[in-house]
Design a protein around this motif. Structure first.
Motif, PDB file in Angstrom:
ATOM      1  N   MET A   1      20.968  92.486   8.005  1.00 12.45           N
ATOM      2  CA  MET A   1      19.627  91.956   8.068  1.00 12.45           C
ATOM      3  C   MET A   1      19.589  90.608   8.743  1.00 12.45           C
ATOM      4  SD  MET A   1      19.470  89.334   5.943  1.00 12.45           S
ATOM      5  CE  MET A   1      18.766  88.238   4.907  1.00 12.45           C
ATOM      6  N   THR A   2      20.685  89.859   8.609  1.00  4.86           N
ATOM      7  CA  THR A   2      20.677  88.537   9.227  1.00  4.86           C
ATOM      8  C   THR A   2      21.881  88.363  10.136  1.00  4.86           C
ATOM      9  OG1 THR A   2      21.820  87.711   7.314  1.00  4.86           O
ATOM     10  CG2 THR A   2      19.499  87.205   7.456  1.00  4.86           C
ATOM     11  N   THR A   3      21.680  87.612  11.135  1.00  3.16           N
ATOM     12  CA  THR A   3      22.799  87.149  11.933  1.00  3.16           C
ATOM     13  C   THR A   3      22.827  85.656  11.711  1.00  3.16           C
ATOM     14  OG1 THR A   3      22.018  88.722  13.537  1.00  3.16           O
ATOM     15  CG2 THR A   3      23.801  87.285  14.239  1.00  3.16           C
ATOM     16  N   GLU A  30      23.311  90.943  -0.496  1.00  2.00           N
ATOM     17  CA  GLU A  30      22.252  91.950  -0.498  1.00  2.00           C
ATOM     18  C   GLU A  30      22.126  92.544  -1.887  1.00  2.00           C
ATOM     19  OE1 GLU A  30      22.628  95.142   2.339  1.00  2.00           O
ATOM     20  OE2 GLU A  30      20.690  95.988   1.733  1.00  2.00           O
ATOM     21  N   ASP A  56      11.386  85.383  13.904  1.00  2.00           N
ATOM     22  CA  ASP A  56      12.497  85.906  13.110  1.00  2.00           C
ATOM     23  C   ASP A  56      13.466  84.835  12.639  1.00  2.00           C
ATOM     24  OD1 ASP A  56      11.537  88.410  13.345  1.00  2.00           O
ATOM     25  OD2 ASP A  56      12.806  88.968  15.047  1.00  2.00           O
ATOM     26  N   ARG A  88      18.680  84.496  11.266  1.00  2.00           N
ATOM     27  CA  ARG A  88      17.745  85.393  11.931  1.00  2.00           C
ATOM     28  C   ARG A  88      17.437  86.568  10.998  1.00  2.00           C
ATOM     29  NH1 ARG A  88      15.880  84.324  16.600  1.00  2.00           N
ATOM     30  NH2 ARG A  88      17.479  82.763  16.963  1.00  2.00           N
ATOM     31  N   LEU A  89      16.175  86.770  10.733  1.00  2.00           N
ATOM     32  CA  LEU A  89      15.776  87.793   9.770  1.00  2.00           C
ATOM     33  C   LEU A  89      15.505  89.116  10.472  1.00  2.00           C
ATOM     34  CD1 LEU A  89      13.240  85.704   7.653  1.00  2.00           C
ATOM     35  CD2 LEU A  89      15.731  85.795   7.469  1.00  2.00           C
ATOM     36  N   GLY A  90      15.931  90.181   9.818  1.00  2.00           N
ATOM     37  CA  GLY A  90      15.669  91.510  10.356  1.00  2.00           C
ATOM     38  C   GLY A  90      14.319  92.028   9.902  1.00  2.00           C
ATOM     39  N   LYS A  91      14.034  93.259  10.285  1.00  3.23           N
ATOM     40  CA  LYS A  91      12.727  93.855   9.963  1.00  3.23           C
ATOM     41  C   LYS A  91      12.576  94.167   8.476  1.00  3.23           C
ATOM     42  CE  LYS A  91      11.394  95.834  14.399  1.00  3.23           C
ATOM     43  NZ  LYS A  91      12.063  94.750  15.089  1.00  3.23           N
ATOM     44  N   LYS A  92      13.692  94.205   7.775  1.00  2.00           N
ATOM     45  CA  LYS A  92      13.628  94.602   6.365  1.00  2.00           C
ATOM     46  C   LYS A  92      13.129  93.500   5.443  1.00  2.00           C
ATOM     47  CE  LYS A  92      17.488  97.913   6.424  1.00  2.00           C
ATOM     48  NZ  LYS A  92      18.864  98.061   5.917  1.00  2.00           N
ATOM     49  N   LYS A 113      12.861  92.492   0.160  1.00  2.00           N
ATOM     50  CA  LYS A 113      12.784  93.497   1.218  1.00  2.00           C
ATOM     51  C   LYS A 113      11.362  94.035   1.306  1.00  2.00           C
ATOM     52  CE  LYS A 113      17.545  95.058   0.598  1.00  2.00           C
ATOM     53  NZ  LYS A 113      18.414  96.141   0.106  1.00  2.00           N
TER      54      LYS A 113
END
Lengths: 125, 147
Positions: A1-3, A30, A56, A88-92, A113
């Motif tokens: 989900m994150t980088t 998580e 993001d 960096r946040l993902g779409k979840k 989430k």
């Protein structure tokens, strides 16, 4: 989900540079319905943390009050300076539900989430 | 926070020559460390400095509280030890880990004995500061020149 995006040097670099900004150590965990990011901000008070979400990118910035070493320095294991790190946040991740708390120099970010990303248990009828 | 004074646990070495004493200044405890003082971890990172009367040690221990940390002084050595338990949650997955987890024990050795009765330790927003006054016998003494 994150980088984890590097935006500042490790704490063991730039030791003599008093204006340096450092990348704080962080864990990303998580959970079933959320992510948790724990960011080490030693010496930081609540009023000196700034959290900024732009698209993001979730950026943590913290101002550290100088802690001078008065006398003859014998060992320098880390530098003291401000902290900055971007995740960096993902779409979840549900952007609206992000919460943060700071205790004992540790910043905990709760990132729920989105409903679509949550595990759903299907009942067998 | 617990500041504990130990006495007589470890035989003090008296055979070290002066050169060695100075070379060892602020180095981590050597490999022959007795069991009671076995800590040699590099965690936590420390800054240390000295003035005329005391040594000062600072360590960053984000997320730690007083009850999690133990400070022990013996002779010319300081030990900082503690433990960070991991939160145990159902179905938790560690995605990325940088923070220290588990037990730690770091020993610092100073060139002179410390006054263990006057050691002060304070933990503030995850920053530990320890003030270690030098033992009276280690302080410089002015010798009057007799006329």
């Amino acid at each position: 989900m994150t980088t984890c995006v590097t935006c500042a040097p490790e704490r063991t670099e730039n030791l003599e540079h008093t204006e340096a900004t450092y990348r704080p150590a962080a864990d990303v965990i998580e959970l079933e319905g959320a992510y948790r990011i724990e960011v080490e901000l030693p010496g930081v008070k609540k009023e000196n943390v700034d959290l900024d979400l732009k698209e993001d990118a979730l950026t943590v910035r913290a101002t550290v009050e100088p802690r001078p070493l008065e006398g003859t320095v014998r060992l320098r294991g880390y530098g003291v300076g401000n902290f900055e790190r971007t995740f960096r946040l993902g779409k979840k991740v549900n952007r609206e539900g992000i919460r943060a708390e700071l205790a004992h120099g540790l910043l905990t970010l709760h990132l729920p989430k989105t409903v679509a990303a949550q595990p759903r248990k299907i009942e067998i009828v | 926070m617990l500041v504990r004074r130990d006495a007589g646990l470890v035989p003090r070495s008296s055979s070290l020559d002066i050169d060695r004493l100075f070379r060892d200044v602020f180095e981590d405890f050597p490999t022959w460390a007795p069991a009671a003082w076995s800590g040699t971890s590099k965690y936590p990172a420390v800054n240390a400095w000295e003035d005329d009367h005391a040594y000062h040690v600072e360590a960053e221990l984000a997320g730690f509280q007083e009850k999690d940390i133990e400070i022990t002084v013996l002779g010319n050595e300081l030990r900082i030890s503690g433990r960070r338990e991991e939160k145990t949650e159902e179905n938790a997955k560690v995605y990325h880990r940088e923070r220290y987890v588990g037990e730690f024990s770091r020993v610092l050795r100073f060139p002179v004995d410390l006054d263990d009765s006057k050691v002060e330790a304070k933990l503030d927003h995850g920053v530990l500061r320890v003030r270690l006054p030098k033992a009276a016998a280690a302080l410089p003494r002015k010798i009057e020149v007799q006329g």
